[in-house]
Design an enzyme around this catalytic site. Sequence first.
Site, PDB file in Angstrom:
ATOM      1  N   HIS A  19     -42.344  -8.296  38.050  1.00 40.37           N
ATOM      2  CA  HIS A  19     -42.265  -8.201  39.868  1.00 40.37           C
ATOM      3  C   HIS A  19     -43.503  -9.211  39.892  1.00 40.37           C
ATOM      4  CE1 HIS A  19     -40.318  -4.433  40.936  1.00 40.37           C
ATOM      5  NE2 HIS A  19     -40.650  -3.912  39.695  1.00 40.37           N
ATOM      6  N   CYS A  68     -36.645  -7.714  38.852  1.00 31.18           N
ATOM      7  CA  CYS A  68     -36.409  -6.358  38.158  1.00 31.18           C
ATOM      8  C   CYS A  68     -35.105  -5.794  37.923  1.00 31.18           C
ATOM      9  CB  CYS A  68     -37.345  -5.317  38.914  1.00 31.18           C
ATOM     10  SG  CYS A  68     -37.820  -4.050  37.880  1.00 31.18           S
ATOM     11  N   GLU A  88     -44.149 -10.311  42.963  1.00 25.40           N
ATOM     12  CA  GLU A  88     -44.809 -10.019  44.458  1.00 25.40           C
ATOM     13  C   GLU A  88     -45.975  -8.807  43.709  1.00 25.40           C
ATOM     14  OE1 GLU A  88     -41.686  -6.532  43.619  1.00 25.40           O
ATOM     15  OE2 GLU A  88     -41.861  -8.576  42.915  1.00 25.40           O
TER      16      GLU A  88
END
Length: 210
Positions: free
Chosen positions: A191, A82, A193
Site C-alpha cells: 500500500h 494490493c 498510501e
Amino acid sequence: MVKDVVILDYGSGNLRSAERALARAGARVTVTADHEAAMNADGLVVPGVGAFAACMQGLKAVHGERVIDRRLSAGRAVLGICVGMQILFERGVEHGVETEGCGEWPGTVERLEAPVLPHMGWNTVKAPEGSALFAGLDAATRFYFVHSYGVRRWELQAGHGFTDPLVTWAEHGVPFVAAVENGPLMATQFHPEKSGDAGAALLKNWLGTL
C-alpha cells in the site's frame, strides 16, 4: 502540469487514504465509478482490499474490467494497489475456490507459504534496474504490506505486451511479486498510501510517468 487521477470506486479499498496520498503527491483526484471520468483521466487507480472474489464481483458490477481494458488498449495509465493488483492477473485461488481475474497478465494469486499470515507490516523490495516507480529510492526502503495471498511465479514472457515488464520482488516465507511495471499498466502489492514518505515518493514517480 497537475495530473487528473480517478480512483475507481467499486466498493473495495481504503479510497480516502489513497485519495489523500495522491493529492499530497500533487494529483487532482476524483473518486468515482463513472466510466467517462475514468476513461478521460490521466491516470486510473484501482485499489482493493479483502478477498479476490469479492473484489472481482464488485469490479464487474460497475464494469470496471472493461474500463481497465479499454484504457490499456489506448495506452492509458492504470495503477493497481494490493488486491487491485491481484485482480489484474488471470485467476485467484482462495480456500480452494478459483475466481477468474481481469487477465491482463498470466498468473495465479495464491496463498503464501509462511509461518505467519497475513504478511502485515513493513518490508523491503528488490526493484530491477530502470524502474520508474522506485527511482530515487534506496534498496533499504520499506513499504507497508497487508496480505496473505500473492503471485509467486511470474509467467509473462519477455517480448509480450507493451514493453518487457519490470518485476519487483519481496519475500515473506516465499518470494512473491511486489510490483510490476508493464508500459501503461503498473501495480503494487503493498500500500503506497500507507507507506509514509516512501509511498509518497513512489506515487510522485507514478504521476511523473503520466
